[in-house]
Scaffold this active site. Sequence first.
Site, short mmCIF file in Angstrom:
data_model
loop_
_atom_site.label_atom_id
_atom_site.label_comp_id
_atom_site.label_asym_id
_atom_site.label_seq_id
_atom_site.Cartn_x
_atom_site.Cartn_y
_atom_site.Cartn_z
N ARG A 33 36.27 -6.55 -11.61
CA ARG A 33 36.95 -5.31 -11.96
C ARG A 33 38.38 -5.67 -12.33
NH1 ARG A 33 34.23 -4.28 -6.99
NH2 ARG A 33 32.62 -2.67 -7.23
N HIS A 124 36.47 -2.69 -18.26
CA HIS A 124 35.15 -2.51 -17.65
C HIS A 124 34.02 -2.96 -18.59
CE1 HIS A 124 32.67 -1.12 -14.37
NE2 HIS A 124 31.82 -0.65 -15.27
N ARG A 127 32.97 -6.39 -17.63
CA ARG A 127 32.13 -6.37 -16.43
C ARG A 127 30.71 -5.93 -16.80
NH1 ARG A 127 32.52 -5.96 -10.74
NH2 ARG A 127 31.39 -4.22 -9.80
N HIS A 150 28.52 -4.88 -5.37
CA HIS A 150 27.97 -3.56 -5.11
C HIS A 150 27.34 -3.51 -3.72
CE1 HIS A 150 27.40 -2.67 -9.68
NE2 HIS A 150 28.63 -2.40 -9.28
N TYR A 159 23.00 -0.84 -15.08
CA TYR A 159 23.14 -1.90 -16.08
C TYR A 159 21.79 -2.25 -16.71
CZ TYR A 159 27.83 -2.57 -14.26
OH TYR A 159 29.12 -2.38 -13.88
#
Length: 184
Positions: A33, A124, A127, A150, A159
Amino acid sequence: PEDVEQLLNFKPSNRIEIRDMAIVELMYSSGLRVSETVNINMGDFEEDMTFLRVLGKGAKTRKVPLGRFAVTAINNWIIERDKILTKSDALFLNSKGARLSIRSVQLRLKKMATKQGLPPIHPHMLRHSFATHLLDQGADLNAIKDLLGHNSIAATQHYTQSSMAKFQEVYKKAHPKEKKNNQK
């Protein structure tokens, strides 16, 4: 993947661009991040820079691997960083020797993308690309969950939506029944 590759083909021409390249390579290499990136300190590297200790959401620490291109870009930046008079332990510094802000990373990334002929890129997106590209190459969803920091697999599953076409292709090539149908 093509846009990320084009962004990573950026050729830095000054100290600030060398720093920016290190940021982009690190974020894409490790799926960080932007907040995690700006909070990295010089002492956060482990095992000859093959791993980085990251302080993530909820003050949770995790280790992430560093790719060789990220290590090279970071080492190039450290050479330049050492020329800045600062007492800060921050890896990424602004021109005054203070820790780089999230907003600065956002603006610099947008400028770097534009210079490469790309539409504006947000941190982002790196990522997201990291996760999507790993999934597309067959990486385990649980491993990606851990790399991203996570708490649950549900946070990582969004994703997979951009990888569904790739999953279908892999399925058709690998599943015994599908292989037989494709040979007819």
